[in-house]
Write a protein that holds these residues in place. Structure first.
Motif, short mmCIF file in Angstrom:
data_model
loop_
_atom_site.label_atom_id
_atom_site.label_comp_id
_atom_site.label_asym_id
_atom_site.label_seq_id
_atom_site.Cartn_x
_atom_site.Cartn_y
_atom_site.Cartn_z
N PHE A 1 0.86 -1.17 0.00
CA PHE A 1 -0.02 0.10 0.17
C PHE A 1 0.94 1.29 0.05
N VAL A 2 2.25 0.94 -0.27
CA VAL A 2 2.79 2.26 -0.69
C VAL A 2 3.17 2.27 -2.02
N THR A 3 4.23 3.19 -2.69
CA THR A 3 4.65 3.49 -3.97
C THR A 3 6.01 3.39 -4.04
N PRO A 4 6.93 2.45 -4.61
CA PRO A 4 6.03 1.25 -5.26
C PRO A 4 5.65 0.34 -4.22
N GLY A 5 4.37 -0.65 -4.64
CA GLY A 5 4.20 -1.66 -3.51
C GLY A 5 4.76 -3.02 -3.78
N SER A 6 5.04 -3.46 -2.57
CA SER A 6 5.79 -4.96 -2.52
C SER A 6 7.17 -5.02 -3.20
N GLN A 7 7.60 -3.81 -3.14
CA GLN A 7 8.97 -3.67 -3.74
C GLN A 7 10.20 -4.49 -2.99
N PHE A 8 11.06 -5.16 -3.85
CA PHE A 8 12.14 -5.55 -3.14
C PHE A 8 13.00 -4.45 -2.54
N CYS A 9 13.48 -4.70 -1.30
CA CYS A 9 14.36 -3.68 -0.87
C CYS A 9 15.40 -4.47 0.05
N LEU A 10 16.26 -3.69 0.42
CA LEU A 10 17.57 -4.39 1.21
C LEU A 10 17.81 -3.54 2.55
N PRO A 11 18.38 -4.27 3.65
CA PRO A 11 18.67 -3.57 4.80
C PRO A 11 19.41 -2.19 4.58
N GLY A 12 19.41 -1.38 5.53
CA GLY A 12 19.97 -0.01 5.32
C GLY A 12 19.24 1.09 4.29
N SER A 13 18.18 0.60 4.04
CA SER A 13 17.53 1.47 2.85
C SER A 13 16.35 2.32 3.89
N ALA A 14 16.67 3.64 4.21
CA ALA A 14 15.57 4.48 4.78
C ALA A 14 14.78 5.40 3.94
N ALA A 15 14.98 5.05 2.55
CA ALA A 15 14.17 5.90 1.97
C ALA A 15 14.21 5.35 0.33
N LYS A 16 13.24 5.60 -0.22
CA LYS A 16 13.14 5.09 -1.95
C LYS A 16 13.44 3.77 -2.01
N PRO A 17 12.67 2.72 -1.51
CA PRO A 17 11.76 2.97 -0.51
C PRO A 17 12.32 2.58 0.79
N PRO A 18 11.74 3.01 1.99
CA PRO A 18 12.32 2.42 3.20
C PRO A 18 11.91 1.13 3.35
N CYS A 19 13.10 0.29 3.76
CA CYS A 19 12.73 -1.04 4.13
C CYS A 19 12.61 -1.51 5.57
N TYR A 20 11.48 -1.20 6.00
CA TYR A 20 11.11 -1.64 7.48
C TYR A 20 11.19 -3.12 7.88
N SER A 21 11.40 -3.93 7.08
CA SER A 21 11.56 -5.28 7.35
C SER A 21 12.76 -5.30 8.26
N TYR A 22 13.80 -4.61 8.11
CA TYR A 22 15.12 -4.58 8.89
C TYR A 22 15.07 -3.69 9.92
N ASP A 23 14.02 -3.14 10.30
CA ASP A 23 14.08 -2.31 11.64
C ASP A 23 13.20 -2.69 12.53
N VAL A 24 13.91 -3.24 13.60
CA VAL A 24 13.11 -4.09 14.76
C VAL A 24 11.99 -2.83 15.41
N PRO A 25 12.50 -1.78 15.76
CA PRO A 25 11.52 -0.94 16.44
C PRO A 25 10.11 -0.86 15.46
N THR A 26 10.19 -0.84 14.38
CA THR A 26 8.74 -1.00 13.22
C THR A 26 8.14 -2.29 13.86
N TRP A 27 8.70 -3.41 14.05
CA TRP A 27 7.95 -4.72 14.37
C TRP A 27 7.30 -4.60 15.60
N LEU A 28 8.14 -3.98 16.64
CA LEU A 28 7.47 -4.01 18.07
C LEU A 28 6.49 -2.81 18.06
N GLY A 29 6.13 -1.85 16.98
CA GLY A 29 5.00 -1.14 17.08
C GLY A 29 3.74 -1.85 16.69
#
Length: 407
Positions: free
Chosen positions: A278-306
């Motif tokens: 539900f973001v643009t681009p949606g379901s986009q492949f992303c890597l650790p360290g990516s905070a923008a274009k697009p942000p990769c929240y998979s590798y951000d533990v505080p996001t999981w704990l939210g």
């Protein structure tokens, strides 16, 4: 012919024996019978198990992560699949097992932010695929109502807060071109309505994967224990035949031939390394360290704990016994992937942490993401995953990641 004659002629066409009254009565009976038959057909259609999809339109597609020589078709992508496996050496334990989970709930962050799907699946037979094996993934989509499960293995969803629905792609690899595509895909439908089975955050769900004497493919029956609604999918295809469990025992080493890990046949996985649909681009492949274009929240533990976590309550086998032993494995080496993208010195900084499985004593369940309140054991956090390929596979020694037995 006058009006009465026209009426009489029409009634005779429906089988009138001669009188207008008799024809009207016969017509009513036949229309009533036709209506009853239609209702029966609709009822049977609603209750029938879902089988393979026929439409090709798809806006999202998350495939199974294979060995490096395999490539994706149908605009699909795959990435990181950290898994939790029940382990058993009992005969038939890989052919009849029931998972019990509690679905996650949005909080200060949304569940879909960390990735578009988690799934429960396993290795099945497929005569048209490499090693005679395909891989089933019953994909649950958070905050989503699925509108289409495409024959290419992908899907289309619309946003609906704290709602879950599912598709069931089974992935195969061509014996000649090494391309990965879907041998099967079907929507998990509600046996009561015929529409998608809609589950909700906090609901307790059972996923029973099993075979029958008909040997017509793996059966998947999902029951929302909270609401009583349920649906069944049967992995029976026109071109590949029935897709049956590839192994009898749920033991380590009974692994998918074209996969990257030395694991057990059946597992639960949270597909990470993708953005929300539900973001643009949606379901986009992303890597650790990516905070923008697009942000990769998979590798951000505080996001999981939210948000409130997925609770994996356990697995029950056909004889009523429960899984006592569990293992984990990552097909990218866990922390090794983060260190490669972020640098080892930056591990633990925003977007540079690898989520992990824990056991939560408050919920009496495994969780995934981080140390939620009530965590009793996090099994070394990201270090629970082996970081190098040191197990054998069909391509030789040291070609797959070994599983770590955590219990």
């Amino acid at each position: 012919m006058n009006g009465d004659g026209r009426t009489r002629a029409r009634l005779l066409a429906f089988g009138d024996t001669g009188s207008t009254f008799g024809g009207t009565f016969t017509l009513c009976r036949r229309l009533a019978a036709l209506a009853a038959l239609l209702l029966l057909v609709l009822a049977v259609g609603a209750a029938a198990p879902a089988r393979a999809a026929s439409t090709t339109n798809q806006s999202q597609c998350i495939g199974h992560h294979p060995q490096e020589y395999v490539w994706y078709t149908s605009s699909c992508t795959g990435h990181d699949e950290p898994e939790l496996d029940p382990v058993s050496t009992k005969a038939g334990s890989a052919q009849d097992l029931t998972w019990t989970v509690v679905l996650p709930t949005d909080g200060t962050t949304r569940v879909d932010a960390v990735g578009p799907t988690f799934w429960i699946g396993g290795t099945v037979t497929d005569p048209n695929s490499r090693f005679g094996q395909a891989f089933l993934e019953l994909q649950f989509y958070p905050n989503s109502v699925v509108t289409n499960c495409a024959s290419g293995g992908g899907y289309n969803v619309t946003y609906s807060a704290n709602t879950y629905s599912a598709c069931s792609p089974a992935w195969e690899v061509s014996k000649t071109g090494n391309s990965e595509s879907a041998a099967f895909n079907a929507m998990l439908t509600d046996s009561a309505t015929g529409g998608p089975l809609l589950m909700h955050a906090g609901d307790t769900i059972t996923d029973h994967q099993y075979v029958t004497r008909a040997a017509d493919g793996m059966h998947i029956t999902v029951t929302d224990v909270t609401t009583g609604h349920a649906g069944t999918i049967v992995l029976d295809t026109q071109t590949h035949g029935p897709l049956m469990p590839a192994f009898s025992e749920q033991k380590l080493g009974n692994a998918l031939g074209w996969g990257l890990v030395d694991d057990a046949p059946n597992s639960l996985v949270w597909e990470i390394g993708h953005t929300s649909p539900f973001v643009t681009p949606g379901s986009q492949f992303c890597l650790p360290g990516s905070a923008a274009k697009p942000p990769c929240y998979s590798y951000d533990v505080p996001t999981w704990l939210g948000f409130q976590p997925l609770q994996i309550k356990g697995v029950t086998f056909a004889d009523g016994s429960v899984a006592r032993s569990w293992s984990v494995v990552s097909d990218y080496g866990g922390r090794a992937e983060v260190d490669q993208s972020c640098g080892a010195a930056n591990y633990g900084t925003p977007f540079c942490s690898y989520p992990w499985y824990s056991f939560n004593s408050a919920d009496n369940a495994f969780t995934y993401g981080g140390d939620y309140p009530g965590t009793k054991d996090d099994f070394g956090q990201a270090l629970q995953f082996q970081q190098t390929k040191s197990c054998p596979g069909p391509r030789g020694l040291n070609t797959t990641y070994c599983s770590t037995v955590i219990r």
